[in-house]
Design a protein around this motif. Structure first.
Motif, PDB file in Angstrom:
ATOM      1  N   GLN A 112      82.098  45.560  -1.522  1.00 45.02           N
ATOM      2  CA  GLN A 112      82.495  44.686  -2.617  1.00 45.02           C
ATOM      3  C   GLN A 112      82.739  45.455  -3.913  1.00 45.02           C
ATOM      4  N   GLU A 113      83.905  45.208  -4.505  1.00 45.80           N
ATOM      5  CA  GLU A 113      84.126  45.700  -5.868  1.00 45.80           C
ATOM      6  C   GLU A 113      83.273  44.822  -6.775  1.00 45.80           C
ATOM      7  N   TYR A 114      82.735  45.417  -7.832  1.00 46.36           N
ATOM      8  CA  TYR A 114      81.877  44.624  -8.710  1.00 46.36           C
ATOM      9  C   TYR A 114      82.103  45.048 -10.147  1.00 46.36           C
ATOM     10  N   GLU A 115      82.284  44.070 -11.004  1.00 44.33           N
ATOM     11  CA  GLU A 115      82.434  44.344 -12.422  1.00 44.33           C
ATOM     12  C   GLU A 115      81.243  43.746 -13.157  1.00 44.33           C
ATOM     13  N   GLN A 116      80.561  44.581 -13.916  1.00 39.32           N
ATOM     14  CA  GLN A 116      79.362  44.150 -14.625  1.00 39.32           C
ATOM     15  C   GLN A 116      79.673  43.035 -15.615  1.00 39.32           C
ATOM     16  N   GLN A 117      78.838  41.999 -15.617  1.00 36.89           N
ATOM     17  CA  GLN A 117      79.033  40.848 -16.496  1.00 36.89           C
ATOM     18  C   GLN A 117      78.047  40.825 -17.663  1.00 36.89           C
ATOM     19  N   TYR A 118      76.984  41.580 -17.567  1.00 34.46           N
ATOM     20  CA  TYR A 118      75.954  41.585 -18.617  1.00 34.46           C
ATOM     21  C   TYR A 118      75.839  42.976 -19.244  1.00 34.46           C
ATOM     22  N   PHE A 119      76.990  43.625 -19.404  1.00 38.11           N
ATOM     23  CA  PHE A 119      77.016  44.971 -19.955  1.00 38.11           C
ATOM     24  C   PHE A 119      76.454  45.005 -21.383  1.00 38.11           C
ATOM     25  N   GLU A 120      76.825  44.034 -22.195  1.00 40.08           N
ATOM     26  CA  GLU A 120      76.356  44.015 -23.589  1.00 40.08           C
ATOM     27  C   GLU A 120      74.841  43.865 -23.674  1.00 40.08           C
ATOM     28  N   ASP A 124      71.501  67.628  12.156  1.00 45.79           N
ATOM     29  CA  ASP A 124      71.247  66.205  12.411  1.00 45.79           C
ATOM     30  C   ASP A 124      71.490  65.306  11.205  1.00 45.79           C
ATOM     31  N   VAL A 125      71.671  65.888  10.032  1.00 47.50           N
ATOM     32  CA  VAL A 125      71.785  65.080   8.819  1.00 47.50           C
ATOM     33  C   VAL A 125      73.071  64.250   8.813  1.00 47.50           C
ATOM     34  N   LEU A 126      72.961  63.044   8.295  1.00 49.72           N
ATOM     35  CA  LEU A 126      74.117  62.175   8.080  1.00 49.72           C
ATOM     36  C   LEU A 126      74.355  62.143   6.570  1.00 49.72           C
ATOM     37  N   PRO A 127      75.318  62.937   6.078  1.00 50.79           N
ATOM     38  CA  PRO A 127      75.507  63.082   4.630  1.00 50.79           C
ATOM     39  C   PRO A 127      75.683  61.766   3.883  1.00 50.79           C
ATOM     40  N   GLU A 128      76.318  60.788   4.502  1.00 53.59           N
ATOM     41  CA  GLU A 128      76.554  59.505   3.831  1.00 53.59           C
ATOM     42  C   GLU A 128      75.253  58.738   3.583  1.00 53.59           C
ATOM     43  N   LYS A 129      74.174  59.132   4.255  1.00 56.46           N
ATOM     44  CA  LYS A 129      72.886  58.454   4.064  1.00 56.46           C
ATOM     45  C   LYS A 129      72.018  59.115   2.994  1.00 56.46           C
ATOM     46  N   LEU A 130      72.454  60.252   2.455  1.00 59.94           N
ATOM     47  CA  LEU A 130      71.638  60.996   1.496  1.00 59.94           C
ATOM     48  C   LEU A 130      71.570  60.338   0.124  1.00 59.94           C
ATOM     49  N   ALA A 131      72.704  59.773  -0.326  1.00 54.77           N
ATOM     50  CA  ALA A 131      72.741  59.194  -1.673  1.00 54.77           C
ATOM     51  C   ALA A 131      73.870  58.177  -1.749  1.00 54.77           C
ATOM     52  N   TYR A 132      73.616  57.076  -2.434  1.00 53.32           N
ATOM     53  CA  TYR A 132      74.656  56.092  -2.679  1.00 53.32           C
ATOM     54  C   TYR A 132      75.239  56.388  -4.052  1.00 53.32           C
ATOM     55  N   THR A 133      76.526  56.771  -4.085  1.00 53.69           N
ATOM     56  CA  THR A 133      77.100  57.286  -5.326  1.00 53.69           C
ATOM     57  C   THR A 133      78.104  56.360  -6.015  1.00 53.69           C
ATOM     58  N   LYS A 134      78.488  55.270  -5.379  1.00 55.04           N
ATOM     59  CA  LYS A 134      79.368  54.321  -6.070  1.00 55.04           C
ATOM     60  C   LYS A 134      78.542  53.542  -7.105  1.00 55.04           C
ATOM     61  N   ASP A 135      79.219  52.906  -8.048  1.00 56.71           N
ATOM     62  CA  ASP A 135      78.522  52.185  -9.120  1.00 56.71           C
ATOM     63  C   ASP A 135      78.126  50.758  -8.774  1.00 56.71           C
ATOM     64  N   ASN A 136      78.808  50.126  -7.818  1.00 56.59           N
ATOM     65  CA  ASN A 136      78.670  48.675  -7.656  1.00 56.59           C
ATOM     66  C   ASN A 136      77.227  48.196  -7.436  1.00 56.59           C
ATOM     67  N   LEU A 137      76.469  48.821  -6.569  1.00 54.30           N
ATOM     68  CA  LEU A 137      75.099  48.345  -6.310  1.00 54.30           C
ATOM     69  C   LEU A 137      74.218  48.503  -7.552  1.00 54.30           C
ATOM     70  N   TYR A 138      74.381  49.600  -8.250  1.00 51.65           N
ATOM     71  CA  TYR A 138      73.607  49.818  -9.479  1.00 51.65           C
ATOM     72  C   TYR A 138      73.997  48.784 -10.540  1.00 51.65           C
ATOM     73  N   ASP A 139      75.303  48.513 -10.631  1.00 47.54           N
ATOM     74  CA  ASP A 139      75.776  47.535 -11.614  1.00 47.54           C
ATOM     75  C   ASP A 139      75.266  46.127 -11.309  1.00 47.54           C
ATOM     76  N   ILE A 140      75.159  45.785 -10.032  1.00 46.23           N
ATOM     77  CA  ILE A 140      74.617  44.469  -9.660  1.00 46.23           C
ATOM     78  C   ILE A 140      73.168  44.360 -10.153  1.00 46.23           C
ATOM     79  N   ILE A 141      72.378  45.397  -9.906  1.00 43.48           N
ATOM     80  CA  ILE A 141      70.978  45.383 -10.352  1.00 43.48           C
ATOM     81  C   ILE A 141      70.915  45.358 -11.880  1.00 43.48           C
TER      82      ILE A 141
END
Length: 160
Positions: free
Chosen positions: A13-21, A118-135
């Motif tokens: 999901q694309e997400y645009e922050q609504q409570y930025f201010e 054995d490492v799955l690089p995509e599981k190391l860190a979530y780097t997009k903004d959307n989940l952080y912006d939702i929180i």
């Protein structure tokens, strides 16, 4: 809480922050230059931004128990707020559990418990903004509905 919210759908999901201010206000007024905030809104925002920076800037190479504690604290503090619906609380849990899962996975890799092969690089860190912006928006909404600082007691076991 039913498991109707999937992390995969949230990630897509694309997400645009609504409570930025509101978040900007919290950052400017409640988050100190160093150390923990003296109120809940400031501490929640400080912690989620620390998690975001660690993932985006460092790929979670410095993940430790403080970051794990941040994930639990953010999740618990937000789901205790009566302003959020059960569905919103479920979304908070799904996101914070996922961010914690990534960090703990990175910590295990960095500690040598998962090999390079054995490492799955995509599981190391979530780097997009959307989940952080939702929180951040949940924190911003809390500020919007509860503009006076909510008492927070410093956690002396946290070093970050």
């Amino acid at each position: 809480m039913s498991n109707t919210i999937s992390i995969d759908k949230l990630i897509e999901q694309e997400y645009e922050q609504q409570y930025f201010e509101e978040c900007k206000f919290i950052w400017q007024n409640f988050v100190p230059k160093r150390g923990q905030a003296r109120n809940l809104q400031g501490e929640l925002l400080r912690e989620i931004e620390n998690i975001r920076c660690e993932a985006q800037d460092n790929g979670n190479v410095n993940w430790d128990d403080d970051f794990t504690c941040f994930c639990e604290f953010i999740k618990q503090s937000l789901i205790e707020q009566p302003i959020f619906s059960e569905t919103e609380k479920e979304k908070i849990c799904v996101i914070m559990n996922y961010l914690k899962e990534c960090g703990v996975y990175a910590q295990r890799f960095n500690d040598g418990k998962i090999s390079d092969n054995d490492v799955l690089p995509e599981k190391l860190a979530y780097t997009k903004d959307n989940l952080y912006d939702i929180i951040c928006d949940f924190i911003g909404r809390l500020q919007n509905k509860h503009p006076e600082p909510i008492k927070y007691s410093i956690n002396n076991s946290i070093k970050r």
